[in-house]
Design a protein around this motif. Structure first.
Motif, PDB file in Angstrom:
ATOM      1  N   ARG A  40     -60.961  18.393 -15.767  1.00  0.00           N
ATOM      2  CA  ARG A  40     -62.268  17.747 -15.951  1.00  0.00           C
ATOM      3  C   ARG A  40     -63.067  18.428 -17.061  1.00  0.00           C
ATOM      4  O   ARG A  40     -63.792  17.765 -17.807  1.00  0.00           O
ATOM      5  N   ASN A  84     -57.105   8.477  -7.976  1.00  0.00           N
ATOM      6  CA  ASN A  84     -57.492   7.256  -7.244  1.00  0.00           C
ATOM      7  C   ASN A  84     -57.573   6.014  -8.144  1.00  0.00           C
ATOM      8  O   ASN A  84     -58.376   5.119  -7.909  1.00  0.00           O
ATOM      9  N   PHE A 135     -56.328   9.286 -13.233  1.00  0.00           N
ATOM     10  CA  PHE A 135     -56.955   9.861 -12.042  1.00  0.00           C
ATOM     11  C   PHE A 135     -56.065   9.689 -10.812  1.00  0.00           C
ATOM     12  O   PHE A 135     -55.181   8.834 -10.791  1.00  0.00           O
ATOM     13  N   ASN A 189     -58.954   4.292 -10.316  1.00  0.00           N
ATOM     14  CA  ASN A 189     -60.185   3.967 -11.063  1.00  0.00           C
ATOM     15  C   ASN A 189     -60.068   2.701 -11.911  1.00  0.00           C
ATOM     16  O   ASN A 189     -60.632   2.627 -13.005  1.00  0.00           O
ATOM     17  N   LEU A 190     -59.352   1.707 -11.417  1.00  0.00           N
ATOM     18  CA  LEU A 190     -59.289   0.415 -12.111  1.00  0.00           C
ATOM     19  C   LEU A 190     -60.561  -0.377 -11.824  1.00  0.00           C
ATOM     20  O   LEU A 190     -61.213  -0.172 -10.791  1.00  0.00           O
ATOM     21  N   PHE A 191     -60.912  -1.279 -12.740  1.00  0.00           N
ATOM     22  CA  PHE A 191     -62.068  -2.154 -12.519  1.00  0.00           C
ATOM     23  C   PHE A 191     -61.652  -3.268 -11.559  1.00  0.00           C
ATOM     24  O   PHE A 191     -60.794  -4.089 -11.904  1.00  0.00           O
ATOM     25  N   ALA A 236     -52.829   1.993 -14.250  1.00  0.00           N
ATOM     26  CA  ALA A 236     -53.729   3.023 -14.778  1.00  0.00           C
ATOM     27  C   ALA A 236     -53.048   3.827 -15.897  1.00  0.00           C
ATOM     28  O   ALA A 236     -53.682   4.184 -16.900  1.00  0.00           O
ATOM     29  N   GLN A 248     -50.892  -0.033  -8.813  1.00  0.00           N
ATOM     30  CA  GLN A 248     -52.192   0.271  -9.415  1.00  0.00           C
ATOM     31  C   GLN A 248     -52.113   1.519 -10.297  1.00  0.00           C
ATOM     32  O   GLN A 248     -52.695   1.548 -11.389  1.00  0.00           O
ATOM     33  N   GLN A 249     -51.386   2.531  -9.831  1.00  0.00           N
ATOM     34  CA  GLN A 249     -51.299   3.761 -10.621  1.00  0.00           C
ATOM     35  C   GLN A 249     -50.513   3.530 -11.901  1.00  0.00           C
ATOM     36  O   GLN A 249     -50.845   4.084 -12.949  1.00  0.00           O
ATOM     37  N   ASN A 306     -58.047  -5.056 -17.557  1.00  0.00           N
ATOM     38  CA  ASN A 306     -58.205  -3.613 -17.354  1.00  0.00           C
ATOM     39  C   ASN A 306     -57.597  -2.822 -18.510  1.00  0.00           C
ATOM     40  O   ASN A 306     -58.170  -1.821 -18.951  1.00  0.00           O
TER      41      ASN A 306
END
Length: 254
Positions: A47, A97, A95, A99-101, A158, A154-155, A109
């Motif tokens: 981060r 988790n 990330f 963090n997709l819209f 991302a 999803q990942q 996306n």
């Protein structure tokens, strides 16, 4: 050539010192895995490098561009906003988790940032997105929404989204920690393929066997410091530090 150079980086939250005098380099095409117990500072380090947290002291250079340097009092001084923006365009972060819209399709996306941030032509951005979805084995999901996908899918979206920005270095913050074991394999397979293509990557992970197989170098952190770093076979097979041995024993790796 060093894509990333970190020297004497320190970070505290109030009186709690989370990172203490961290130094390491990442060369072009190198894959670095950062391992260690929860709370050891691994995610905070990512981060800080990705500008989500302010560094207290230390020097950080990305793609030859200085992000922070120390002033005469040993405090970190950041580059100007334009330079920081330029640095952000050279790095990608995946990330834990996703963090997709949620209100955007998979295709949207992936194309949103290339079109609006990089000012890419929409057709070109969509073509690149479809190529990336092909690499992720998700060509048939372009019109789906995140809620219609499994966690592993999803990942992978991302990861495609991060790659669409053509980063020089890609960071992963425990990319499989939110997934069950079956879906974990899908994501690790994609990361392994990127490693074979010599994508420069820094991976914070609890997947020890994966870290051993995919990395050029492994960094073991505990208590906000780098305890040990080196070739994966040395760190996993013959760790020098007692703390490393202890940690790996708990994971059945040593």
């Amino acid at each position: 050539m060093s894509i990333l150079s970190v020297k004497n980086l320190s970070k505290s939250f109030g009186k709690l010192e989370v990172l203490n005098d961290i130094s390491f380099n990442v060369e072009q095409g190198e894959v670095i895995s950062i391992i260690g117990p929860s709370g050891s500072g691994k995610s905070t380090l990512l981060r800080c490098i990705n500008q989500f947290e302010k560094i207290d002291s230390g020097e950080c250079e990305i793609c030859g561009i200085t992000m922070t340097r120390n002033d005469e009092n040993g405090k970190a001084v950041y580059a100007d906003n334009k330079t920081l923006h330029d640095i952000r365009l050279k790095i990608g972060l995946v990330f834990q988790n996703f963090n997709l819209f949620p209100h955007m399709s998979v295709l949207k996306n992936i194309t949103e940032a290339p079109v609006h941030v990089l000012k890419q032509d929409k057709a070109q951005a969509e073509q690149t997105a479809m190529e990336l979805l092909g690499k992720m084995n998700l060509s048939d999901k372009a019109d789906a929404y995140p809620c219609q996908l499994s966690g592993g899918q999803q990942q992978r979206v991302a990861i495609a989204r991060a790659l669409a920005m053509d980063p020089q270095i890609l960071f992963f913050d425990e990319p499989t920690s939110a997934l069950d074991p079956e879906l974990t394999g899908e994501v690790l397979k994609v990361i392994k393929k990127l490693a074979e293509e010599h994508m420069t990557m820094v991976i914070v992970t609890h997947e020890m066997a994966f870290a051993r197989a995919v990395s050029d170098r492994v960094i073991f952190m505990d208590g906000g410091v780098i305890v040990e770093q080196g070739d994966p076979e040395d760190v996993f097979g013959a760790p020098k530090m007692e703390r490393t041995k202890q940690f790996l024993k708990n994971y059945g790796q040593s």
